[in-house]
Design an enzyme around this catalytic site. Structure first.
Site, PDB file in Angstrom:
ATOM      1  N   HIS A  74       0.739  -1.284  -0.032  1.00 25.73           N
ATOM      2  CA  HIS A  74       0.072  -0.096  -0.228  1.00 25.73           C
ATOM      3  C   HIS A  74       0.980   1.285   0.008  1.00 25.73           C
ATOM      4  O   HIS A  74       0.980   1.894  -0.918  1.00 25.73           O
ATOM      5  CB  HIS A  74      -0.967  -0.094   1.275  1.00 25.73           C
ATOM      6  CG  HIS A  74      -1.925   0.907   1.328  1.00 25.73           C
ATOM      7  ND1 HIS A  74      -2.215   1.779   2.656  1.00 25.73           N
ATOM      8  CD2 HIS A  74      -2.488   1.727   0.454  1.00 25.73           C
ATOM      9  CE1 HIS A  74      -2.942   2.737   2.175  1.00 25.73           C
ATOM     10  NE2 HIS A  74      -3.208   2.730   1.057  1.00 25.73           N
ATOM     11  N   CYS A 103      -0.563   0.299   9.718  1.00 27.42           N
ATOM     12  CA  CYS A 103      -0.635   1.861   8.987  1.00 27.42           C
ATOM     13  C   CYS A 103      -2.014   2.075   8.669  1.00 27.42           C
ATOM     14  O   CYS A 103      -2.634   2.884   9.235  1.00 27.42           O
ATOM     15  CB  CYS A 103       0.460   1.989   7.932  1.00 27.42           C
ATOM     16  SG  CYS A 103       1.845   2.253   8.493  1.00 27.42           S
ATOM     17  N   HIS A 104      -2.692   1.129   7.699  1.00 28.77           N
ATOM     18  CA  HIS A 104      -3.815   1.146   7.173  1.00 28.77           C
ATOM     19  C   HIS A 104      -4.760  -0.002   6.952  1.00 28.77           C
ATOM     20  O   HIS A 104      -5.736  -0.054   6.616  1.00 28.77           O
ATOM     21  CB  HIS A 104      -3.809   1.763   5.872  1.00 28.77           C
ATOM     22  CG  HIS A 104      -2.570   3.168   5.823  1.00 28.77           C
ATOM     23  ND1 HIS A 104      -1.435   3.058   5.350  1.00 28.77           N
ATOM     24  CD2 HIS A 104      -3.087   4.529   5.976  1.00 28.77           C
ATOM     25  CE1 HIS A 104      -1.139   4.149   5.640  1.00 28.77           C
ATOM     26  NE2 HIS A 104      -1.792   4.988   5.992  1.00 28.77           N
ATOM     27  N   GLY A 105      -4.193  -1.028   7.762  1.00 35.74           N
ATOM     28  CA  GLY A 105      -5.109  -2.069   8.071  1.00 35.74           C
ATOM     29  C   GLY A 105      -5.247  -3.234   6.946  1.00 35.74           C
ATOM     30  O   GLY A 105      -6.387  -3.520   6.707  1.00 35.74           O
ATOM     31  N   PRO A 135      -6.679  -2.090   1.986  1.00 33.31           N
ATOM     32  CA  PRO A 135      -6.175  -0.908   1.172  1.00 33.31           C
ATOM     33  C   PRO A 135      -5.169  -1.614   0.083  1.00 33.31           C
ATOM     34  O   PRO A 135      -5.104  -0.989  -1.070  1.00 33.31           O
ATOM     35  CB  PRO A 135      -6.015   0.458   1.445  1.00 33.31           C
ATOM     36  CG  PRO A 135      -5.364  -0.032   2.862  1.00 33.31           C
ATOM     37  CD  PRO A 135      -5.888  -1.438   3.432  1.00 33.31           C
TER      38      PRO A 135
END
Lengths: 254, 184, 406
Positions: free
Chosen positions: B124, B148-150, B163
């Site tokens: 990502h 960080c963003h799963g 993501p």
């Protein structure tokens, strides 16, 4: 006005030259080297011979800490040969998982392994004199390659009346004439693979060529790019001059 | 430039064309030279020769037991080396890949099913996913989880949820012996 | 005129809010320039060009340079050996410094010959001297960065000049060093300042051009412009002439870069800095040699330093030392001779600066130093009073035929 321009130019150069030329008034044996001049290139066979001289003779005391084994590619060695050359030396690496430093064989990405671990060890092994690193030697002495050649071939018996300090040797081009390094090169001390005769001047020329390469590895690329660039600039400047003439053709000026 | 009235038309035409030609030729040459001159500046920011020369690392796998993972460095990035248990390998191969964001068979991602080698950088935005230590969160698929963003990665390093657009990258590597690999 | 230029809608829209296009048009296109400028007037724009080259190469070099005593020398060698085209960037920067000074010296002597420092151009001249001073500081600190023997010992000797300041000299030097010798803190601050100062030069250059465009260019005749018949627009006449000059200059500059890159350099700077060993011949870069000669001509430490700085600062008051109202040396028969003698004197000083300070060299250096100041403080004012100038032409237009050989 053009005359004045030339005058300024000559004057500026004249200012710079003494700084270079005056620092040594010792007589050097001026050689003609293959890489000199705008079209100059290295002679790869000569560089390989010089590398052999360095490895068998100079490398016992002098390092090349700025040169990596991978750079030997420039001399025409294959990847396999370079790996083999590197693996003749060991370097310290680590720490490993146990937290200990270990030695491993050198790899092409490593810099040349110096013969002494540090300058102090080098001094101790050489009666207090430090054998300098040779990577930049051809650029770090006035006279450059001619100085190196003259030094290597400049050993002789001291003239009568000159008393050498113990442990020193007489050299006619070394500043002060007393040098700690004993004569390093002698006829036939190296057997060349390409059956070039190993006379002293040949050995000195070859190792000097090699050391010029270690100091200026970019030289061939520099010369090639320089020729192209200057040719382009002459064309561009010619066009600019023609355009300038044309634009100014109707103007009455001083 | 004022043109003299008494010049023959032919000359006038020719001199104007010549001047235009010269102007364009000069501008073109100068612009080409300027663009070419920029290249050394741009290229100087690319990896240098010494950086490129350090592009391979050797790793001894002997101390890594099944179920364990280690992290090594390759080109300044973490590389995850996981010694998978047969159950984990089986789990990775039982997945129906047709529904994955980046469908890839586990067989295409490993040379030896026991050893999973991955560049440990989330596809990502470049964080390092968690999951190397036993105590780390492993995400919903028993692999890695990027905090960080799963993004959730499975036991083959494939993106399953979140993501990230691609699976974790498999670096080029070779087994130099049964228990040693060379990455790069 | 300007309305027709900004015919494009977007250009006009921006220009109405920030008249940047009008400004460029004003100062780089229609700027009325005397039509009789000779090639000596090319060196101003050339200096601007080389400044741009120096800033550009410098920024890219800084991306690969490490300002630490343990790594500086090796990081420069890494630039030379491993960084793509690193050798080109480094040699462009290194030779560019010499070229910058060569150009600026010619530019200064152009001003001296044609009286470009006289009313109304005094402030323009001052800013030029400020640029020159900033350049010297920048070049000096830049030379320290490769951390070779000459870098280190040059830094030591030059910073020690400040120890001549009475009472606080040693404290000032310690402050400059950030320690008790030239060391890592010194290298770090020199790098920071070497990065900063070129942008100050750039700022001064903008002000220099601003002042120039306020008082307008001088010209080889040194007489004022009488009207539009004496001038031509800057573009295309002087843009093309300047570009042609840049082409010629690049041939010279790049010849050194590609084929004699170390011509202006010192071999000793390829030896890593060693605080224990001073090289036998410490010589500054060629462009500092005349001032170095003045410094060494004086046996007293403080006085030598003062005299060296005076040699530059005297340029600030030159517009008031020269009493003559005639600008161009072309119409000043005696000053013209003095100009050439002064130029020769500066070259002699440069030559002496590279020689060991002993025997005949010391004597020649002293005579040349005295003459340097006699020229400015005695000869220039006297000549201005007693010289009988040749008759000046009425305008730039009229002598065009007669003075075509200027």
């Amino acid at each position: 006005m053009r005359r004045l321009f030339v005058f300024f130019l000559v004057a500026a150069l004249w200012l710079a030259v003494p700084a270079i030329a005056s620092s040594e008034n010792l007589r050097l044996e001026i050689q003609s080297w293959s890489w000199q001049g705008m079209f100059g290139r290295y002679d790869k066979a000569q560089l390989r011979r010089g590398f052999q001289v360095y490895s068998e003779v100079c490398a016992n005391c002098h390092g090349l800490r700025l040169v990596a084994y991978r750079n030997l590619e420039d001399l025409g060695f294959t990847e396999e040969e370079i790996k083999r050359i590197a693996a003749e030396k060991e370097v310290q690496d680590g720490p490993n998982e146990q937290g200990e430093m270990f030695t491993r064989f050198a790899r092409p990405s490593d810099r040349f392994v110096s013969p002494y671990v540090n300058d102090q060890a080098a001094r101790v092994a050489n009666h207090g004199a430090l054998p300098p690193d040779l990577s930049l030697m051809a650029k770090a002495r006035a006279g450059g390659p001619d100085y190196l050649y003259s030094l290597l071939t400049g050993y002789e018996d001291p003239p009568s009346g000159v008393i050498l300090t113990p442990g020193m040797n007489y050299n006619k081009v070394f500043p002060g004439h007393q040098i700690a390094m004993p004569q390093p090169l002698f006829e036939d001390m190296v057997t060349y693979d390409d059956s070039t005769s190993a006379a002293l001047p040949q050995l000195a020329q070859d190792v000097t060529a090699f050391l010029n390469w270690t100091a200026e590895p970019e030289l061939e690329g520099r010369h090639a790019l320089g020729l192209k660039t200057l040719a382009f600039l002459v064309l561009l400047t010619g066009l600019l001059y023609a355009l300038k003439r044309q634009i100014w053709s109707g103007v009455q000026h001083g | 430039m004022a043109h003299a009235v008494n010049l023959p038309k032919f000359d006038k035409y020719e001199s104007k064309t010549r001047r235009d030609f010269l102007t364009y030729a000069t501008i073109t040459t100068g612009a080409a030279g300027t663009v070419l001159a920029l290249w050394p500046f741009i290229h100087s920011m690319n990896p240098a020769a010494d950086v490129l020369a350090l592009s391979s690392s050797e790793v001894d796998l002997t101390p890594v037991f099944p179920g364990q993972a280690i992290t090594v460095t390759w080109r300044g990035k973490p590389v995850f080396i996981r010694h998978r248990t047969p159950e984990e390998t089986q789990a990775a191969r039982d997945v129906d890949i047709s529904g994955l964001p980046d469908p890839q068979k586990d067989e295409d991602r490993v040379q030896n099913p026991e050893w999973l080698i991955l560049v440990g950088v989330c596809t990502h935005l470049g964080c390092v996913p968690l999951g190397q230590k036993q105590t780390d969160p492993h995400g919903d698929y028993n692999g890695w989880f990027c905090p960080c963003h799963g993004s959730h990665y499975d036991v083959s390093g494939r993106i399953r949820k979140g993501p990230a657009p691609f699976n974790l990258i498999v670096p080029p590597y070779t087994f130099t012996s049964k228990n040693t690999i060379k990455i790069g | 005129m300007s309305a027709s230029v900004h015919s494009h809608r977007v250009v006009r829209w921006i220009n109405d809010r920030l008249p940047i296009f009008t400004m460029v048009h004003h100062s780089a296109v229609e700027y009325p320039t005397p039509k009789n400028l000779n090639y000596w007037w090319n060196f101003g724009s050339l200096a601007g060009f080389i400044l741009a080259v120096m800033i550009l190469t410098g920024i890219f070099l800084a991306m690969n340079y490490t300002a630490h005593t343990s790594y500086a020398f090796e990081s420069v060698e890494r630039i030379m050996r491993d960084v793509n085209y690193g050798w080109l960037l480094r040699y462009l920067h290194m030779n560019g410094a010499s070229m910058f000074f060569l150009i600026v010296y010619i530019h200064i002597f152009r001003g001296l010959y044609y009286g470009s420092y006289k009313s109304p151009r005094e402030v323009l001249w001052w800013i030029g001297v400020l640029i020159f001073l900033t350049m010297m500081a920048t070049a000096f600190m830049g030379y320290v960065l490769p951390w070779g023997q000459m870098s280190f010992w040059g830094a030591t000797v030059i910073t020690n000049l400040f120890s001549a300041v009475p009472w606080v000299g040693q404290d000032v030097v310690t402050w400059l060093w950030g320690g008790f010798s030239v060391d890592n803190p010194t290298l770090n601050r020199f790098f920071a300042l070497h990065y900063l100062l070129p942008f100050m030069i750039l700022f001064f250059v903008v002000v220099h051009v601003w002042a120039l465009h306020t008082v307008k260019s001088n010209n080889p005749l040194g007489i004022d412009v009488r009207g539009s018949q004496d001038t031509i627009p800057f573009h295309p006449y002087y843009t093309i002439k300047d570009l042609y000059g840049i082409g010629l200059f690049l041939i010279l500059y790049l010849f050194f870069v590609f084929f004699a890159p170390n011509f202006f350099g010192e071999p000793d700077n390829y030896i890593p800095a060693n605080p224990m060993v001073t090289p036998p011949h410490i010589v500054p870069e060629w462009y500092f040699l005349p001032f170095y000669a003045i410094l060494r001509a004086v046996p007293d430490k403080l006085f030598g330093v003062v005299l060296m700085f005076s040699a530059i600062f005297i340029l600030f008051i030159l517009p008031w030392l020269d009493r003559s109202i005639v600008r161009s040396a072309h119409f000043r028969p005696i000053y013209k001779q003095l100009f050439w003698i002064f130029l020769l004197d500066c070259l002699v000083l440069g030559w002496i600066g590279a020689k060991p300070p002993e025997g005949a060299y010391l004597m020649i250096g002293r005579v040349a130093t005295i003459y340097y100041f006699v020229h400015f403080l005695i000869l220039t004012p006297l000549v201005g009073i007693f010289e009988k100038p040749r008759s000046l032409p009425e305008s730039i237009c009229t002598p065009v035929v007669k003075a075509a050989k200027l």
